[in-house]
Design an enzyme around this catalytic site. Structure first.
Site, PDB file in Angstrom:
ATOM      1  N   GLU A 232     -12.295  11.118   1.845  1.00 40.26           N
ATOM      2  CA  GLU A 232     -11.751  11.293   0.505  1.00 40.26           C
ATOM      3  C   GLU A 232     -12.677  12.096  -0.402  1.00 40.26           C
ATOM      4  O   GLU A 232     -12.214  12.872  -1.240  1.00 40.26           O
ATOM      5  CB  GLU A 232     -11.541   9.888  -0.059  1.00 40.26           C
ATOM      6  CG  GLU A 232     -10.820   9.813  -1.337  1.00 40.26           C
ATOM      7  CD  GLU A 232     -10.425   8.371  -1.599  1.00 40.26           C
ATOM      8  OE1 GLU A 232      -9.672   7.780  -0.795  1.00 40.26           O
ATOM      9  OE2 GLU A 232     -10.876   7.818  -2.615  1.00 40.26           O
TER      10      GLU A 232
ATOM     11  N   HIS B  50     -11.812   6.437   3.814  1.00 42.57           N
ATOM     12  CA  HIS B  50     -13.205   5.980   3.777  1.00 42.57           C
ATOM     13  C   HIS B  50     -13.868   6.014   5.139  1.00 42.57           C
ATOM     14  O   HIS B  50     -14.854   5.309   5.382  1.00 42.57           O
ATOM     15  CB  HIS B  50     -13.280   4.623   3.074  1.00 42.57           C
ATOM     16  CG  HIS B  50     -12.719   4.723   1.687  1.00 42.57           C
ATOM     17  ND1 HIS B  50     -13.422   5.259   0.636  1.00 42.57           N
ATOM     18  CD2 HIS B  50     -11.473   4.474   1.203  1.00 42.57           C
ATOM     19  CE1 HIS B  50     -12.654   5.304  -0.438  1.00 42.57           C
ATOM     20  NE2 HIS B  50     -11.458   4.833  -0.124  1.00 42.57           N
TER      21      HIS B  50
ATOM     22  N   CYS C 256     -17.398  10.194   2.659  1.00 41.83           N
ATOM     23  CA  CYS C 256     -16.089   9.715   3.124  1.00 41.83           C
ATOM     24  C   CYS C 256     -15.102  10.891   3.134  1.00 41.83           C
ATOM     25  O   CYS C 256     -15.251  11.849   2.366  1.00 41.83           O
ATOM     26  CB  CYS C 256     -15.540   8.645   2.188  1.00 41.83           C
ATOM     27  SG  CYS C 256     -16.502   7.118   2.163  1.00 41.83           S
TER      28      CYS C 256
ATOM     29  N   ASN D  63       0.828  -1.196   0.000  1.00 43.39           N
ATOM     30  CA  ASN D  63       0.000   0.000   0.000  1.00 43.39           C
ATOM     31  C   ASN D  63       0.873   1.261   0.000  1.00 43.39           C
ATOM     32  O   ASN D  63       1.885   1.321   0.704  1.00 43.39           O
ATOM     33  CB  ASN D  63      -0.890  -0.059   1.249  1.00 43.39           C
ATOM     34  CG  ASN D  63      -1.660   1.199   1.493  1.00 43.39           C
ATOM     35  OD1 ASN D  63      -1.171   2.108   2.145  1.00 43.39           O
ATOM     36  ND2 ASN D  63      -2.853   1.275   0.954  1.00 43.39           N
ATOM     37  N   ASP D  64       0.494   2.266  -0.786  1.00 41.99           N
ATOM     38  CA  ASP D  64       1.331   3.468  -0.922  1.00 41.99           C
ATOM     39  C   ASP D  64       1.517   4.220   0.398  1.00 41.99           C
ATOM     40  O   ASP D  64       2.608   4.725   0.685  1.00 41.99           O
ATOM     41  CB  ASP D  64       0.771   4.409  -2.005  1.00 41.99           C
ATOM     42  CG  ASP D  64      -0.634   4.912  -1.685  1.00 41.99           C
ATOM     43  OD1 ASP D  64      -1.319   4.302  -0.836  1.00 41.99           O
ATOM     44  OD2 ASP D  64      -1.049   5.911  -2.300  1.00 41.99           O
TER      45      ASP D  64
ATOM     46  N   GLU E 219      -7.154   2.811   6.366  1.00 41.64           N
ATOM     47  CA  GLU E 219      -8.007   3.285   5.264  1.00 41.64           C
ATOM     48  C   GLU E 219      -8.843   4.483   5.699  1.00 41.64           C
ATOM     49  O   GLU E 219     -10.078   4.469   5.658  1.00 41.64           O
ATOM     50  CB  GLU E 219      -8.881   2.133   4.746  1.00 41.64           C
ATOM     51  CG  GLU E 219      -8.096   1.099   3.965  1.00 41.64           C
ATOM     52  CD  GLU E 219      -7.450   1.675   2.692  1.00 41.64           C
ATOM     53  OE1 GLU E 219      -7.903   2.723   2.210  1.00 41.64           O
ATOM     54  OE2 GLU E 219      -6.490   1.065   2.205  1.00 41.64           O
TER      55      GLU E 219
ATOM     56  N   CYS F 239     -15.889   4.924  -3.564  1.00 46.24           N
ATOM     57  CA  CYS F 239     -16.139   3.585  -3.023  1.00 46.24           C
ATOM     58  C   CYS F 239     -17.626   3.245  -3.033  1.00 46.24           C
ATOM     59  O   CYS F 239     -18.006   2.134  -2.658  1.00 46.24           O
ATOM     60  CB  CYS F 239     -15.590   3.480  -1.599  1.00 46.24           C
ATOM     61  SG  CYS F 239     -16.536   4.412  -0.369  1.00 46.24           S
TER      62      CYS F 239
END
Lengths: 405, 405
Positions: free
Chosen positions: A266, A247, A264, A194-195, A244, A259
């Site tokens: 984001e 979200h 969220c 994961n980045d 995460e 998503c």
């Protein structure tokens, strides 16, 4: 443990000891490791053949006995590559054993439109090209790390879900291994992670808060993710899905998210959302292409710098939402610092003050539990640098095979 | 490390080895620890004098040499006490070296009205009484753990904030030490910790999910807190404030919370909130006294069992809010299980299905990242049991002084 494994483990111990004490003599390595001098000499010869340790040409000052030849990590022979996949570009970095940058490439790529398989081809091609660069041509690449913004099954290298890339169940590691067959990288270890996790490793090693054991790195791309370090170790969670925060549902009536849910973090404070609010005259109704994002970020920063009210308000509002996300981190894991990365960095002047304020307001612990909020200074390549660093570190920790003699 | 410290560390190692291998001979302890037999014999004698190890009276079957006398932990001599402070009662448990319950007391106490100093007196008195119980009179109490629902500075034993008790900056450990002066507990170690943290330790040791390394325990009292285990270790965070999920803001327009904010999980799904919604005819406008809470929980469960729609709807709605909290845990730390404790247990039939549903709906990872949601089966004394267990474990881990010979 087989004989081979004990020897390998000792090789890694000696490699680590040489790095920590360089320049140092074989006798010093023996003293530091508790291995006897004959064993150390044999292990050092082996590491020299593998291109990991070299003699510096200097000798130690000793009061008794022969002067000892000094050793250091061999920065001339191996390299590790870190690549990150973003919505709008690939970033690639190659480093030597001392984590010094050898090559750095920024490759525009509209990952979403291209699709997963085409992206995998493009990644493999980019890796081949980097390997053929003059700085790397004479080196052994010990490992390649690929950072992806999404849920990753790290053991298999499968991308489970990456909504901002439009990927789902993509066997990326497998695709890359076949894409690299026959190249100079055919034997190299390829890991997918994961980045945000790899960005956190970069901050822990190279950022201004390096060494802070409870540190969170937040990616500021079209998606928002977090790499959470607890006591210097990545918090992965039972299924590998920790961090995460993009979200977290912060506003039930908020805008739709990639998503499929609403409100969220984001969808409220991801770069796409920020640009739509800051530049209503420039941002089209359709999803932005990768190339457009980078350009529009520059325009938004220009307008905010000029004091244009819509741009300023949009950035400040996003900062407040980010602060709500930070408050959640404080209430759940109580980090010592949250580092904002990616496109959040050029916008930090407007984001960070509001973020700090909302983090304090939303945290149960006084003063946000002591959590600092800072912009990253690792630029747009934190995840690729962190990934390369994890590869180099893998030589010492044993997660990566040692190069053959 | 001084000679004393090395010997103490070896004493603890032998104690742990005896527990793990009991019944076992001195020779077996020597083999398992790598210590020589003479040293082991000396350490075992010492542990026997301290009342921590005993000879079982049986001997091992050996093919050569004298038969070895078998050793086991001495469950007859020492005890540890765990006490938890709730809004409406104190729960106290004393256990032996094998974690078996010796005494258990439930003491009604309206902690909020009483005030911090009066509570500290009452706690000290309760601890004295327990120590004088026939089951404990002949034993050395090695340590006392006190669980409090709030932000705790564990090193000093100060309660920073416990809104549901109305406490702020209460030097509880100090108050208890002076309250216990002159009693049989005068020399015992007293530690103060967060109730959810100690509840999580109890679940990790004794609950149906014992041994699950990434486990979260959620307290279901008037307040809601979480003890978060990551890889079997408590996640405390940089300032010791991790796990404050009761103050996650889930609804900006929600009801006022004891912390002064609006729409915190606790204000939506804490027991006070549940009772107000489930029993609008019975619950007065003023804050509930401690004693009232326990009675009203029973009434709410009765009505819901009879299918009374208001009660059922209130419990189900609270379950959905709890699920939103669990989703936040999944998105941030991705635990393998969340265990709901306290008053949530009798209400589990209505809470848990809605909680699971909302956790799945709000988690970015598919199927809530594999996170199970289960009611606790440790009853209302998880934190006191966990606290006592932490004390016993402290003898082996070194956080607690060994009893004097």
């Amino acid at each position: 443990m087989s004989f081979q494994t004990v020897r390998e483990s000792n090789l890694r111990t000696v490699l680590r000891t040489v790095r920590e004490h360089a320049p140092c003599s074989r006798a010093a390595v023996a003293a530091a490791t508790g291995l006897n001098k004959t064993t150390v000499s044999s292990l050092v010869s082996d590491l020299m053949t593998r291109g990991l340790v070299r003699e510096t040409g200097e000798t130690s000052q000793r009061r008794v006995g022969r002067p000892g030849v000094l050793l250091a990590p061999d920065e001339r022979s191996v390299a590790a590559i870190g690549l990150e996949v973003n919505v709008d570009f690939l970033s690639v970095v190659a480093v030597d054993l001392l984590h010094r940058e050898l090559v750095h490439r920024h490759v525009p790529l509209d990952a979403r439109s291209a699709g997963a398989r085409a992206c995998a081809h493009r990644i493999a091609d980019t890796l081949r090209e980097v390997t053929e660069a003059p700085e790397l041509r004479e080196r052994t690449v010990v490992g390649v790390s690929v950072a992806v913004p999404g849920l990753i099954d790290a053991p298999s290298g499968t991308v489970r879900r990456a909504p901002n890339l439009g990927w789902r169940e993509v066997p990326l590691r497998e695709l890359l291994l076949s894409g690299l067959a026959g190249s100079a990288l055919a034997g190299a270890t390829v890991l997918v992670d994961n980045d945000a996790n790899l960005g956190a490793m970069a901050e822990y090693r190279f950022g201004p808060l390096a060494g802070l054991p409870d540190l969170v790195y937040v990616t500021g791309e079209v998606g928002i993710g977090a790499g959470v370090l607890v006591g210097g170790e990545l918090l992965r969670g039972a299924g590998g899905f920790a961090g995460e925060i993009g979200h977290l549902e912060l506003d039930a009536d908020g805008p739709e998210c990639s998503c499929g849910r609403r409100g969220c973090l984001e969808a409220l404070a991801g770069i796409g959302a920020i640009l739509r609010a800051a530049l209503p005259d420039l941002v089209p109704g359709r999803p932005l292409s990768g190339a457009e994002v980078a350009e529009l970020v520059a325009v938004a920063v220009d307008r905010a710098s000029a004091g244009e009210p819509t741009a300023v308000a949009a950035l400040e509002r996003a900062g407040t939402w980010l602060g709500r996300g930070v408050a959640t981190l404080v209430n759940v894991v109580n980090p010592g610092a949250v580092v904002l990365g990616g496109y959040f960095v050029p916008m930090a002047r407007w984001l960070v003050p509001r973020c700090r304020e909302a983090a304090r307001a939303g945290s149960f612990a006084p003063e946000a539990g002591g959590c600092r909020v800072e912009p990253s200074d690792l630029g747009m390549s934190a995840a690729s640098r962190g990934g390369a660093a994890v590869m180099i570190h893998g030589l010492e920790s044993g997660t990566l095979p040692l190069p053959q003699p």
